[in-house]
Write a protein that holds these residues in place. Structure first.
Motif, PDB file in Angstrom:
ATOM      1  N   PHE A 140      -3.982   2.637  -8.692  1.00 11.90           N
ATOM      2  CA  PHE A 140      -2.946   1.785  -9.287  1.00 11.90           C
ATOM      3  C   PHE A 140      -3.544   0.729 -10.213  1.00 11.90           C
ATOM      4  CE2 PHE A 140      -1.719   2.570  -4.738  1.00 11.90           C
ATOM      5  CZ  PHE A 140      -0.904   3.653  -5.001  1.00 11.90           C
ATOM      6  N   GLY A 160      -9.303   0.113   2.441  1.00 13.04           N
ATOM      7  CA  GLY A 160      -8.848   1.025   1.396  1.00 13.04           C
ATOM      8  C   GLY A 160      -9.293   0.612   0.009  1.00 13.04           C
ATOM      9  N   THR A 161      -9.485   1.647  -0.813  1.00 10.92           N
ATOM     10  CA  THR A 161      -9.978   1.420  -2.162  1.00 10.92           C
ATOM     11  C   THR A 161      -9.008   0.615  -3.010  1.00 10.92           C
ATOM     12  OG1 THR A 161     -11.088   3.510  -1.957  1.00 10.92           O
ATOM     13  CG2 THR A 161     -10.873   2.648  -4.159  1.00 10.92           C
ATOM     14  N   CYS A 162      -7.713   0.824  -2.802  1.00  8.37           N
ATOM     15  CA  CYS A 162      -6.801   0.156  -3.733  1.00  8.37           C
ATOM     16  C   CYS A 162      -6.777  -1.339  -3.500  1.00  8.37           C
ATOM     17  CB  CYS A 162      -5.425   0.801  -3.757  1.00  8.37           C
ATOM     18  SG  CYS A 162      -4.427   0.516  -2.325  1.00  8.37           S
ATOM     19  N   SER A 189       0.819  -1.195   0.000  1.00 10.94           N
ATOM     20  CA  SER A 189       0.000   0.000   0.000  1.00 10.94           C
ATOM     21  C   SER A 189       0.864   1.259   0.000  1.00 10.94           C
ATOM     22  CB  SER A 189      -0.898   0.010   1.225  1.00 10.94           C
ATOM     23  OG  SER A 189      -0.209   0.560   2.312  1.00 10.94           O
ATOM     24  N   CYS A 190       0.206   2.420  -0.027  1.00 12.78           N
ATOM     25  CA  CYS A 190       0.951   3.667  -0.070  1.00 12.78           C
ATOM     26  C   CYS A 190       1.227   4.157   1.327  1.00 12.78           C
ATOM     27  CB  CYS A 190       0.192   4.729  -0.842  1.00 12.78           C
ATOM     28  SG  CYS A 190      -1.046   5.575   0.119  1.00 12.78           S
ATOM     29  N   ASN A 191       0.822   3.419   2.373  1.00  6.90           N
ATOM     30  CA  ASN A 191       1.087   3.848   3.738  1.00  6.90           C
ATOM     31  C   ASN A 191      -0.051   4.648   4.327  1.00  6.90           C
ATOM     32  OD1 ASN A 191       3.091   3.346   5.443  1.00  6.90           O
ATOM     33  ND2 ASN A 191       4.590   4.664   4.529  1.00  6.90           N
ATOM     34  N   GLY A 192      -0.885   5.238   3.479  1.00 14.37           N
ATOM     35  CA  GLY A 192      -1.966   6.078   3.974  1.00 14.37           C
ATOM     36  C   GLY A 192      -2.893   5.277   4.867  1.00 14.37           C
ATOM     37  N   CYS A 193      -3.257   4.072   4.395  1.00 13.40           N
ATOM     38  CA  CYS A 193      -4.177   3.251   5.178  1.00 13.40           C
ATOM     39  C   CYS A 193      -3.532   2.750   6.457  1.00 13.40           C
ATOM     40  CB  CYS A 193      -4.677   2.088   4.337  1.00 13.40           C
ATOM     41  SG  CYS A 193      -5.868   2.607   3.108  1.00 13.40           S
ATOM     42  N   ASN A 219      -3.573  12.166   2.223  1.00 12.20           N
ATOM     43  CA  ASN A 219      -3.734  12.405   0.776  1.00 12.20           C
ATOM     44  C   ASN A 219      -4.614  13.639   0.525  1.00 12.20           C
ATOM     45  OD1 ASN A 219      -2.299  10.067   0.423  1.00 12.20           O
ATOM     46  ND2 ASN A 219      -4.046   8.820  -0.140  1.00 12.20           N
ATOM     47  N   ARG A 239      -0.460   9.582  -3.814  1.00 11.90           N
ATOM     48  CA  ARG A 239      -0.490   8.208  -3.295  1.00 11.90           C
ATOM     49  C   ARG A 239       0.833   7.482  -3.471  1.00 11.90           C
ATOM     50  NH1 ARG A 239      -4.964  10.452  -4.348  1.00 11.90           N
ATOM     51  NH2 ARG A 239      -6.783   9.985  -3.053  1.00 11.90           N
ATOM     52  N   GLY A 277     -12.514   3.927   0.824  1.00 17.53           N
ATOM     53  CA  GLY A 277     -11.942   5.231   1.134  1.00 17.53           C
ATOM     54  C   GLY A 277     -10.479   5.186   0.790  1.00 17.53           C
ATOM     55  N   CYS A 278      -9.923   6.324   0.480  1.00 19.57           N
ATOM     56  CA  CYS A 278      -8.530   6.329   0.063  1.00 19.57           C
ATOM     57  C   CYS A 278      -7.812   7.440   0.811  1.00 19.57           C
ATOM     58  CB  CYS A 278      -8.428   6.503  -1.439  1.00 19.57           C
ATOM     59  SG  CYS A 278      -6.760   6.382  -2.057  1.00 19.57           S
ATOM     60  N   PRO A 279      -7.417   7.239   2.045  1.00 19.54           N
ATOM     61  CA  PRO A 279      -7.712   6.113   2.928  1.00 19.54           C
ATOM     62  C   PRO A 279      -9.035   6.336   3.648  1.00 19.54           C
ATOM     63  CG  PRO A 279      -6.271   7.635   4.045  1.00 19.54           C
ATOM     64  CD  PRO A 279      -6.503   8.203   2.688  1.00 19.54           C
TER      65      PRO A 279
HETATM   66  S1  SF4 Z   1      -6.493   2.990  -0.483  1.00 22.67           S
HETATM   67 FE1  SF4 Z   1      -5.451   4.912  -0.973  1.00 22.67          FE
HETATM   68  S2  SF4 Z   1      -4.550   5.565   0.961  1.00 22.67           S
HETATM   69 FE2  SF4 Z   1      -5.035   3.406   1.175  1.00 22.67          FE
HETATM   70  S3  SF4 Z   1      -3.164   2.342   0.624  1.00 22.67           S
HETATM   71 FE3  SF4 Z   1      -4.446   2.479  -1.215  1.00 22.67          FE
HETATM   72  S4  SF4 Z   1      -3.728   4.324  -2.275  1.00 22.67           S
HETATM   73 FE4  SF4 Z   1      -2.993   4.427  -0.159  1.00 22.67          FE
END
Ligand code: SF4
Lengths: 143, 410
Positions: free
Chosen positions: A95, A86-88, A20-24, B154, B69, A117-119
């Motif tokens: 992505f 998270g959405t991803c 992941s991007c760390n946000g979550c 974000n 992201r 949600g993102c995140p």
């Molecule tokens: S859902 Fe959004 S915030 Fe969470 S890991 Fe994926 S890209 Fe990052």
């Protein structure tokens, strides 16, 4: 296997980052902090999948992590709940067209609860855990 | 495991890629002699998502949302560095007010990121009460970020040519209120972190990175400053509103009068950067001009300009973890021809090796956390197609990068 009553009173969660991007992750940790204090419901982060009842999977599952996600899932004792945070992890999110993805998560392991949600906000994550509890209660009530 | 009865030293301890310490996957292999780390190797790459590749198939406005992201903690730094690169290529002039808003958001982000790190460091030291304290006060910064941008993480604040949301007059008292709360907290945080006997014992003279090593490995940000290297992109190459402000790079000798380059010094630098950010935001609030917040609010017009842009540029920003650098080349097409991201942790990770050698196994977590590593922004593909090998030497990588540069120049 049917969950026992003590199981749904105290959920221990293991967090698994599948790319992941760390946000979550940050929002998961923020959820566990004093402002929301989910420990009063017995929700606690543990360091090993073998101690966990719930795994929180974040990220779109990169090819390199796919096998590890499966292996971690197998290590969680039954009955277990998988939450996709998270959405991803649901769809790939931003992505979606990447060459290095093996997921979304439900292509790799079965998911019980999706938190979008993102995140997602900490409130949404707690809401997801409540849904997970409800699902377990339903499972328990079934003959 | 071998079947032998006696195990000879050194032995190998693998950790990861899934492990409870960091929130991100990375694989460590420690060569241990008793409790002591003799050598260490690590393999990142598990969270590689191919962002640059995806970006080269999208238009710059779409890429801005992708850059948010790259890393969830640095929700602004990548989009800012990318936007600055594109603005230079397309010769877009950012309105002054937008520059100030960018700076304020950048510093708010530094505050939340350093508090986040302070909590993680406390956790790695086994001091969970302090983790809870740091993260509780961090929530106030998150609330303010949410008030301004509408998002906790974000934030989607940056647009090419400016910012997407203004700071309204009603928000300013809220910002000031937060700043004064943090000012009041500063002494407490310094007191707990720096005068606690067990933190001092565990961090003083552990995980040392000498200034020479720091230079050789090209580390950046607080990790470099803690080793006595006076570098800070905000001062060295001012951008956004930083040129108008008074900023000094923070070195640990400001507090203790000496520089040892250990974990303790890295704690000092980050803790002192919080009041520095508060000061920068105050300066910005005092000097912020009125006016537009974006060069061109209509997306279609903006995209048309970007489609015509030709050239190459580098955008840089001092992220909470050090310099980020985005290289963009555009050739009058919808998407950039090349987009290269160098995140701060990319420069810092190699410093783990000299820091960890000779240390105790129990100190590994705090030393690893002391550079504030972030892998989601750093991970590269580990397997290079067509070579039939999975390990590349420095010479191989150099040759490949020369070949790629040639290809791009054609
Ligand atoms: S859902 Fe959004 S915030 Fe969470 S890991 Fe994926 S890209 Fe990052």
């Amino acid at each position: 296997m049917k969950p026992t009553p003590s199981f749904n009173r105290s959920l221990w969660v293991f967090h698994l980052n599948s790319g992941s991007c760390n946000g979550c992750e940050i929002e998961i940790v923020a959820t566990l902090m004093p402002r929301y204090d989910p420990e009063r419901f017995g929700i606690k982060l543990v360091g090993s999948p073998k101690h966990a009842d719930v795994i929180l999977v974040t990220g779109p599952v990169t090819k390199k992590m796919a096998d590890r996600v499966k292996r971690t899932y197998e290590q969680v004792p039954d009955p277990k709940v998988v939450m996709c945070i998270g959405t991803c992890g649901e769809s790939g999110g931003v992505f979606y067209d990447s060459y290095s993805l093996a997921g979304p998560i439900d292509d790799v392991i079965p998911v019980d609860v999706y938190v979008s949600g993102c995140p997602p906000r900490p409130e949404a994550i707690i809401h997801g855990v409540v849904k997970a509890l409800a699902k377990l209660e339903r499972l328990e009530a079934a003959p | 495991m071998t079947g032998e009865k006696t195990k000879t030293v050194p032995y190998t301890v693998p950790v990861g890629p899934i492990h409870p310490a960091l929130k991100e996957p990375v694989m460590f292999t420690f060569t241990m002699e008793g409790e002591q780390v003799r050598d260490v190797d690590f393999a990142p790459g598990q969270t590689h998502r191919g962002i640059e590749w995806m970006g080269m198939r999208r238009n710059p406005v779409q890429i801005v949302h992708l850059t948010d992201r790259i890393c969830g903690i640095c929700g602004l730094v990548h989009s800012l560095a990318f936007a600055r690169a594109v603005e230079q290529v397309a010769e877009i002039e950012v309105p002054a007010r937008a520059d100030y808003i960018r700076t304020i958001m950048g510093e708010l982000e530094r505050i939340q990121s350093h508090l986040l790190w302070a909590g993680v460091a406390a956790h790695e030291l086994g001091f969970d009460t302090l983790l809870y304290l740091s993260w509780r006060v961090r929530e106030q910064a998150m609330d303010l970020i949410e008030l301004i941008s509408g998002n906790r993480v974000n934030y989607a604040m940056i647009q090419i040519g400016g910012v997407r949301r203004d700071i309204t007059p009603e928000q300013i008292p809220k910002i000031r209120e937060l700043l004064s709360t943090y000012k009041g907290l500063q002494e407490k945080l310094l007191q707990i972190f720096l005068r606690d006997a067990s933190i001092t014992l565990r961090c003083r003279d552990h995980g040392i990175l000498s200034p020479q090593m720091a230079r050789d490995l090209c580390v950046v940000g607080p990790t470099a400053r803690a080793s006595g290297i006076r570098m800070d992109v905000r001062v060295d190459y001012p951008y956004a509103a930083y040129g108008d402000l008074e900023i000094e790079p923070i070195l640990p000798d400001r507090l203790t009068g000496e520089i040892r380059g250990d974990v303790y010094d890295r704690i000092i630098v980050r803790l002192l950067e919080i009041p520095q950010s508060i000061d920068i935001i105050e300066q910005c609030l005092a000097a912020m001009p009125e006016g537009n917040i974006i060069w061109e609010p209509k997306l279609a017009k903006l995209l048309l300009t970007l489609k015509k842009a030709k050239g190459e540029a580098v955008g840089r920003h001092e992220a909470p973890r050090g310099e980020v650098l985005h290289y963009v080349r555009m050739d009058g097409k919808e998407s950039p021809t090349t987009w290269k991201v160098k995140a701060s942790s990319y420069s810092n990770l190699m410093s783990w090796i000299p820091m960890l050698r000779g240390e105790q196994i129990a100190d590994i977590p705090i030393i690893v956390a002391s550079i504030d590593p972030c892998l989601s922004c750093t991970d590269r593909v580990a397997i290079v197609r067509g070579t039939g090998r999975s390990i590349m030497t420095k010479e191989d990588l150099h040759r490949l990068s020369v070949e790629k540069t040639r290809r791009l120049q054609r």
